[in-house]
Design an enzyme around this catalytic site. Structure first.
Site, short mmCIF file in Angstrom:
data_model
loop_
_atom_site.label_atom_id
_atom_site.label_comp_id
_atom_site.label_asym_id
_atom_site.label_seq_id
_atom_site.Cartn_x
_atom_site.Cartn_y
_atom_site.Cartn_z
CD GLU A 57 28.44 20.20 58.68
OE1 GLU A 57 28.31 19.97 59.91
OE2 GLU A 57 27.79 19.58 57.82
CG HIS A 126 18.80 22.81 51.87
ND1 HIS A 126 18.09 22.45 52.99
CD2 HIS A 126 19.78 21.89 51.74
CE1 HIS A 126 18.61 21.34 53.50
NE2 HIS A 126 19.65 20.98 52.77
#
Ligand SMILES: Cc1ncc(C[n+]2csc(CCOP(=O)(O)OP(=O)(O)O)c2C)c(N)n1
Ligand SMILES: [Mg+2]
Lengths: 319, 358
Positions: A57, A126
């Protein structure tokens, strides 16, 4: 058309109309995007322009910044806001600073998209809603499309913007149906928008909480309370004047924000209304936010942790 | 120490010479033998001049720091000059440079005007970053000098992206990315090497291994201290170069820059060098001995190069005196420029946060 299809239409239009545009991120190509936003685009545009990245990322967000410096118009998809934490250094220390730190020599025309929010029983790692964190940072722009039209229009607007723009797509919205004018181009990204007119109370929200807030407004209408619903849309730069105009009419405000209450973006909106619109208020600004707990898995607990229609209705009634 | 040589033939057909800070292209394969000797001498003296400029600039910066004229963090490059000067010879005007917070040397060797650098250190509006960056954030868009990154490892992904832009636009440019040995421990180093190799991007990774990350010695931060070797883990080549020998640095960098330019993917060079001064102006240097520093100073890239130039009859005392005088004059002029420079009005505090359109 769904919110997801609108994003795909925006991506396709951007890739077709500007050769500098390319899309990169984890699983945007072969897989079609973790939320299927880019399905079919690899076949249409090829692997140079629809690029699957490794799980890196920080580096692919940084590479997006570098590619923007190098004359491209990258769209970087970070699968979800939860994983964007690994790229925060590039966002906070590079994307947001390079223009200023270089005395205005560089612009970074970068669009970064990511899914945000809870509500799908994905538990504590999440389900984050961190768009408010991002909105803390000068040098970037923060968009929270909450309608099908904004899903496409804001992406196109981000690509016309000379500075880094972060788009937070609430994961619960992807299947939402809505209207989209086929020829609609870039949306305005400077203003909040009144989504429902009303004279009795102003409900300010953004992103995934907009549908809940609109539903709450309908229930309130049956109780003879006409709520005005304002969709903030853009968290940075924030359009406080649209809020103030509404508050001047209704004199009461409730802010709905899916993030944790402490230090939430709702707190920022509340502070600005009190700083600039105190005289309009007939009651303290109220906030409906997430409970201060890592998101639990169990359905009833997650529901209890997040803002829901019922609590919005009840809060307004209690003002 | 490696044996020095100024043999640049076979490296590239055109040889970019940065004499007098102007780029000239000379085809060294067709040039007459007598001219070649002159070109070599001119070039060697340019290298010396460039290294001395950095050395004196930084000595002056340290002095100005103790006088309070320069504040913030100041990281000196003294001892490592051969790396920036040697490596920078390999890049053309269109190539791109990404550096660290220890980047005065890179900026000077790249041709960023010394006046604008000094003014930046003074925090003046006529500084190369309008006084918004300071010593750690030097930028010059016109010279494709992309800064100035003070988060260790943070520049590597940017370099990968610049190279991606060039590849996507089919441009034959190289992005040179300088970083320290400390950065090798960061995730961004590994991610960036992987991505650059995976996508065959034209990035030249240039590690300045000065044996310390602040006070942490290489062997105390790397499980494998052979940095050049790490490229192999990502399927490309790396090699170590004597970073105290400007000619060795130049030669290796020219060779691998050609490789990268040909689209063969990234390359890693590890320059073995040493920082003679403290990490920053706040460092009491408790982590190394004076003897160790003194031993490395015997390998000073400037002193040893001067000795070699004399042996080769390429440097006369008068020439050296002329170079020193020119450097001193240039630095004094830069200080005058910086001191006379305007301060940014406070009303402009918020400029350049976003792009002003129209
Ligand atoms: C991510 C990060 N962690 C820590 C620091 C503090 N810091 C500044 S320089 C440095 C050492 C870096 O060493 P190296 O990469 O070898 O470069 P050198 O200073 O030796 O040139 C550290 C730890 C930082 N700037 N960034
Ligand atoms: Mg080091």
């Amino acid at each position: 058309m769904t919110y997801r299809e609108a994003i795909r239409a925006g991506l396709r239009e951007a890739l077709r109309s500007d050769p500098r545009v390319f899309l990169m991120g984890e699983d945007v190509g072969r897989y079609g995007g973790a939320y299927a936003c880019s399905r079919g685009l690899l076949e249409e545009f090829g692997p140079e322009r629809v690029r699957d990245t490794p799980l890196s990322e920080s580096t692919f967000v940084g590479a997006g910044i570098g590619a923007a410096l190098g004359g491209m118009r990258p769209i970087v998809e970070v699968m979800t806001v939860n994983f964007s934490l690994l790229a925060l250094d590039q966002v906070v220390n590079n994307a947001a600073t390079l223009r200023h730190m270089s005395g205005g020599q560089f612009s970074i025309p970068l669009a970064v998209r990511m899914a945000t929010g809870g509500g799908r029983q994905l538990a504590a790692q999440h389900s984050h809603s961190l768009e408010g964190w991002y909105a803390h940072i000068p040098g970037i722009k923060v968009l929270t499309p909450a309608t099908v039209a904004d899903a496409k229009g804001m992406l196109l607007a981000a690509l016309q913007d000379p500075d880094p723009v972060f788009i937070f797509e609430h994961a619960m919205l992807y299947p939402m149906e809505g209207e989209l004018d086929e020829d609609a181009g870039a949306a305005d990204i400077s203003q909040a928008r009144v989504r429902r007119q009303g004279n009795d109370v102003t409900l300010i929200t953004f992103g995934g909480s907009l549908p809940k807030t609109l539903e709450a407004a309908e229930q309130l209408a049956s109780l003879e309370i006409e709520a005005e619903v304002v969709d903030a849309r853009v968290l940075r730069p924030l359009d406080i004047s649209t809020f103030l105009t509404s508050v001047a009419k209704t004199h009461r405000v409730v802010i709905v924000d899916e993030a944790w209450r402490t230090g939430s973006f709702a707190a920022e909106i509340s502070a600005q209304i009190m700083e600039q619109g105190f005289d309009h208020l007939d009651a303290p600004v109220a906030r409906i936010c997430a409970a201060e707990v890592p998101m639990p898995y169990a359905k009833h607990l997650e529901e209890a942790a997040l803002p829901q229609v019922g609590i919005i209705v009840k809060t307004v009634q209690g003002l | 120490m490696s044996s020095r040589s100024l043999d640049l033939q076979g490296v590239s057909t055109t040889f970019t010479l940065t004499g007098e800070f102007e780029m000239q292209n000379i085809d060294i394969n067709t040039i007459a033998q007598s001219d070649l000797q002159a070109v070599k001498q001119n070039h060697a003296l340019t290298l010396l001049h460039e290294m001395l400029r950095i050395r004196r600039f930084e000595e002056k910066a340290a002095e100005l720091y103790s006088l309070g004229m320069i504040r913030g963090f100041l990281h000196l490059y003294i001892g490592e000059e051969a790396v920036a000067v040697g490596a920078m010879q390999a890049f053309g005007q269109q190539d791109r440079i990404v550096a660290t917070y220890r980047e005065h040397g890179h900026a000077l060797a790249r041709g960023v005007p010394i006046r604008s650098l000094m003014a930046e250190m003074y925090g003046k509006a006529n500084g190369c970053s309008r006084g918004r960056g300071g010593s750690m954030h030097l930028f010059d868009a016109g010279r494709r000098f992309y800064g100035g990154y003070a988060i260790v490892g943070g520049g590597l992904p940017i370099a990968v992206g610049l190279a991606l832009a060039d590849k996507l636009q089919s441009r034959p440019y190289v992005t040179a990315c300088f970083f320290g040995d400390g950065a090798v421990a960061e995730g961004e180093f590994h991610e960036s090497l992987n991505l650059a190799a995976l996508w065959k991007l034209p990035v030249l990774f240039l590690c300045e291994n000065n044996l310390y990350a602040m006070g942490t010695a290489l062997a105390r931060h790397q499980s494998q201290t052979d940095i050049a070797m790490k490229a192999q883990g990502y399927g490309f080549q790396g090699e170590a170069v004597d970073g105290m020998d400007v000619l060795a640095v130049e030669k290796a960098t020219r060779r691998v820059a050609d490789w990268v330019r040909q689209g063969k993917g990234p390359y890693l060079l590890e320059f073995r060098t040493y920082r003679f001064r403290a990490h920053s102006m706040y460092d009491p240097e408790l982590y190394r001995t004076k003897e160790e520093v003194e031993r490395w100073k015997e390998r000073c890239p400037i002193a040893t190069f001067q000795t070699w130039l004399r042996q080769q009859q390429l440097l006369a005392d008068t020439t050296l005196a002329q170079i020193e005088a020119a450097v001193d004059h240039e630095i004094e002029d830069a200080i005058v420029f910086a001191e006379a420079g305007p301060s940014e009005p406070v009303e402009d505090l918020l400029r350049d946060v976003y792009t002003q359109e129209g």
